[in-house]
Scaffold this motif. Structure first.
Motif, PDB file in Angstrom:
ATOM      1  N   VAL A 195      18.118 -22.882 -13.756  1.00 65.05           N
ATOM      2  CA  VAL A 195      16.821 -23.000 -14.411  1.00 65.05           C
ATOM      3  C   VAL A 195      16.513 -21.664 -15.063  1.00 65.05           C
ATOM      4  N   GLY A 196      16.053 -21.750 -16.295  1.00 67.97           N
ATOM      5  CA  GLY A 196      15.574 -20.564 -16.998  1.00 67.97           C
ATOM      6  C   GLY A 196      14.098 -20.734 -17.260  1.00 67.97           C
ATOM      7  N   TRP A 197      13.347 -19.627 -17.275  1.00 64.64           N
ATOM      8  CA  TRP A 197      11.911 -19.708 -17.528  1.00 64.64           C
ATOM      9  C   TRP A 197      11.412 -18.416 -18.136  1.00 64.64           C
ATOM     10  N   ARG A 198      10.272 -18.542 -18.783  1.00 67.62           N
ATOM     11  CA  ARG A 198       9.505 -17.384 -19.228  1.00 67.62           C
ATOM     12  C   ARG A 198       8.040 -17.757 -19.065  1.00 67.62           C
ATOM     13  N   ALA A 199       7.245 -16.788 -18.676  1.00 68.50           N
ATOM     14  CA  ALA A 199       5.857 -17.090 -18.340  1.00 68.50           C
ATOM     15  C   ALA A 199       4.899 -16.120 -19.019  1.00 68.50           C
ATOM     16  N   THR A 200       3.749 -16.665 -19.387  1.00 72.84           N
ATOM     17  CA  THR A 200       2.619 -15.860 -19.819  1.00 72.84           C
ATOM     18  C   THR A 200       1.461 -16.210 -18.892  1.00 72.84           C
ATOM     19  N   THR A 201       0.298 -15.677 -19.158  1.00 75.27           N
ATOM     20  CA  THR A 201      -0.854 -16.031 -18.330  1.00 75.27           C
ATOM     21  C   THR A 201      -1.303 -17.464 -18.577  1.00 75.27           C
ATOM     22  N   GLU A 202      -0.865 -18.077 -19.677  1.00 73.57           N
ATOM     23  CA  GLU A 202      -1.313 -19.428 -20.026  1.00 73.57           C
ATOM     24  C   GLU A 202      -0.243 -20.502 -19.918  1.00 73.57           C
ATOM     25  N   THR A 203       1.027 -20.137 -20.047  1.00 74.72           N
ATOM     26  CA  THR A 203       2.091 -21.149 -20.065  1.00 74.72           C
ATOM     27  C   THR A 203       3.327 -20.674 -19.319  1.00 74.72           C
ATOM     28  N   ILE A 204       4.131 -21.653 -18.917  1.00 81.84           N
ATOM     29  CA  ILE A 204       5.481 -21.405 -18.410  1.00 81.84           C
ATOM     30  C   ILE A 204       6.404 -22.345 -19.169  1.00 81.84           C
ATOM     31  N   ASP A 205       7.372 -21.773 -19.886  1.00 82.59           N
ATOM     32  CA  ASP A 205       8.438 -22.568 -20.491  1.00 82.59           C
ATOM     33  C   ASP A 205       9.581 -22.597 -19.502  1.00 82.59           C
ATOM     34  N   ALA A 206      10.174 -23.767 -19.301  1.00 86.55           N
ATOM     35  CA  ALA A 206      11.288 -23.896 -18.362  1.00 86.55           C
ATOM     36  C   ALA A 206      12.386 -24.751 -18.964  1.00 86.55           C
ATOM     37  N   LEU A 207      13.606 -24.407 -18.613  1.00 81.28           N
ATOM     38  CA  LEU A 207      14.784 -25.132 -19.071  1.00 81.28           C
ATOM     39  C   LEU A 207      15.636 -25.402 -17.828  1.00 81.28           C
TER      40      LEU A 207
ATOM     41  N   ILE B 207      18.821 -26.947 -16.298  1.00 81.21           N
ATOM     42  CA  ILE B 207      20.147 -27.328 -16.776  1.00 81.21           C
ATOM     43  C   ILE B 207      20.969 -27.838 -15.592  1.00 81.21           C
ATOM     44  N   PHE B 208      21.287 -29.127 -15.643  1.00 81.18           N
ATOM     45  CA  PHE B 208      22.130 -29.723 -14.613  1.00 81.18           C
ATOM     46  C   PHE B 208      23.594 -29.578 -14.999  1.00 81.18           C
ATOM     47  N   ASP B 209      23.882 -29.784 -16.267  1.00 81.97           N
ATOM     48  CA  ASP B 209      25.205 -29.616 -16.856  1.00 81.97           C
ATOM     49  C   ASP B 209      24.996 -29.698 -18.368  1.00 81.97           C
ATOM     50  N   PRO B 210      26.023 -29.459 -19.187  1.00 82.59           N
ATOM     51  CA  PRO B 210      25.802 -29.480 -20.642  1.00 82.59           C
ATOM     52  C   PRO B 210      25.243 -30.800 -21.171  1.00 82.59           C
ATOM     53  N   ALA B 211      25.450 -31.894 -20.437  1.00 87.65           N
ATOM     54  CA  ALA B 211      24.947 -33.191 -20.893  1.00 87.65           C
ATOM     55  C   ALA B 211      23.591 -33.548 -20.296  1.00 87.65           C
ATOM     56  N   GLY B 212      23.100 -32.759 -19.355  1.00 93.01           N
ATOM     57  CA  GLY B 212      21.846 -33.085 -18.681  1.00 93.01           C
ATOM     58  C   GLY B 212      20.926 -31.895 -18.571  1.00 93.01           C
ATOM     59  N   CYS B 213      19.829 -31.947 -19.323  1.00 94.31           N
ATOM     60  CA  CYS B 213      18.915 -30.814 -19.394  1.00 94.31           C
ATOM     61  C   CYS B 213      17.486 -31.328 -19.597  1.00 94.31           C
ATOM     62  N   ARG B 214      16.526 -30.555 -19.114  1.00 93.94           N
ATOM     63  CA  ARG B 214      15.115 -30.883 -19.331  1.00 93.94           C
ATOM     64  C   ARG B 214      14.378 -29.605 -19.690  1.00 93.94           C
ATOM     65  N   ALA B 215      13.676 -29.625 -20.801  1.00 99.29           N
ATOM     66  CA  ALA B 215      12.871 -28.492 -21.245  1.00 99.29           C
ATOM     67  C   ALA B 215      11.406 -28.876 -21.115  1.00 99.29           C
ATOM     68  N   THR B 216      10.581 -27.937 -20.629  1.00103.30           N
ATOM     69  CA  THR B 216       9.154 -28.207 -20.454  1.00103.30           C
ATOM     70  C   THR B 216       8.325 -26.985 -20.808  1.00103.30           C
ATOM     71  N   ARG B 217       7.098 -27.236 -21.160  1.00104.18           N
ATOM     72  CA  ARG B 217       6.078 -26.184 -21.245  1.00104.18           C
ATOM     73  C   ARG B 217       4.931 -26.620 -20.361  1.00104.18           C
ATOM     74  N   LEU B 218       4.637 -25.813 -19.338  1.00103.57           N
ATOM     75  CA  LEU B 218       3.545 -26.077 -18.418  1.00103.57           C
ATOM     76  C   LEU B 218       2.342 -25.248 -18.820  1.00103.57           C
ATOM     77  N   LEU B 219       1.155 -25.839 -18.715  1.00101.82           N
ATOM     78  CA  LEU B 219      -0.086 -25.100 -18.925  1.00101.82           C
ATOM     79  C   LEU B 219      -0.536 -24.570 -17.572  1.00101.82           C
ATOM     80  N   VAL B 220      -0.877 -23.315 -17.507  1.00 96.87           N
ATOM     81  CA  VAL B 220      -1.223 -22.678 -16.245  1.00 96.87           C
ATOM     82  C   VAL B 220      -2.723 -22.461 -16.175  1.00 96.87           C
ATOM     83  N   GLY B 221      -3.352 -23.056 -15.173  1.00100.85           N
ATOM     84  CA  GLY B 221      -4.753 -22.795 -14.881  1.00100.85           C
ATOM     85  C   GLY B 221      -5.763 -23.273 -15.901  1.00100.85           C
ATOM     86  N   ARG B 222      -5.417 -24.258 -16.720  1.00102.61           N
ATOM     87  CA  ARG B 222      -6.374 -24.750 -17.721  1.00102.61           C
ATOM     88  C   ARG B 222      -7.120 -25.998 -17.264  1.00102.61           C
TER      89      ARG B 222
END
Length: 126
Positions: free
Chosen positions: A69-81, A83-98
């Motif tokens: 899993v890869g991620w980057r965070a700010t005070t408002e969001t967390i982007d996450a990736l 990766i299960f394998d090259p054929a299986g992946c999920r990307a998300t952007r979470l809203l934090v505290g809104r």
């Protein structure tokens, strides 16, 4: 391909950004170089505006490593990736505290690693 039906909760967010006291996963953090060695496509993340990415392994309920899993965070969001394998992946952007939901998903995409990276690049910087 692994089950991509993850439920994002406060607990998964805490685990994502390393706020866990589980000694079994204490050494699961990996460097960006290690992540891009395993998945060279991840080098694309350096072109995105915003904070740098961090990476760690994640596991199943038995404590076995099943992906990166890869991620980057700010005070408002967390982007996450997730990766299960090259054929299986999920990307998300979470809203934090809104909202009352501590991990409201603002955006998500499921597909192979390349398509997730393309979609994440289109979502752009935070």
């Amino acid at each position: 391909m692994a089950n991509l039906g993850w439920v994002f909760t406060t607990q998964t967010t805490a685990a994502l950004i390393g706020e866990t006291d589980d000694p079994a996963t204490a050494d699961w953090n990996i460097t960006t170089d290690e992540a891009t060695c395993t998945y060279p496509e991840l080098a694309q993340l350096t072109t995105l505006a915003g904070p740098a990415w961090a990476f760690r392994y994640f596991g199943d309920e038995n404590g076995c490593r099943i992906g990166v899993v890869g991620w980057r965070a700010t005070t408002e969001t967390i982007d996450a990736l997730w990766i299960f394998d090259p054929a299986g992946c999920r990307a998300t952007r979470l809203l934090v505290g809104r909202t009352d939901d501590p991990d409201e998903i603002a955006w998500e995409y499921t597909g192979d690693l390349l398509s997730c990276l393309e979609e994440l690049t289109q979502v752009g910087g935070q």
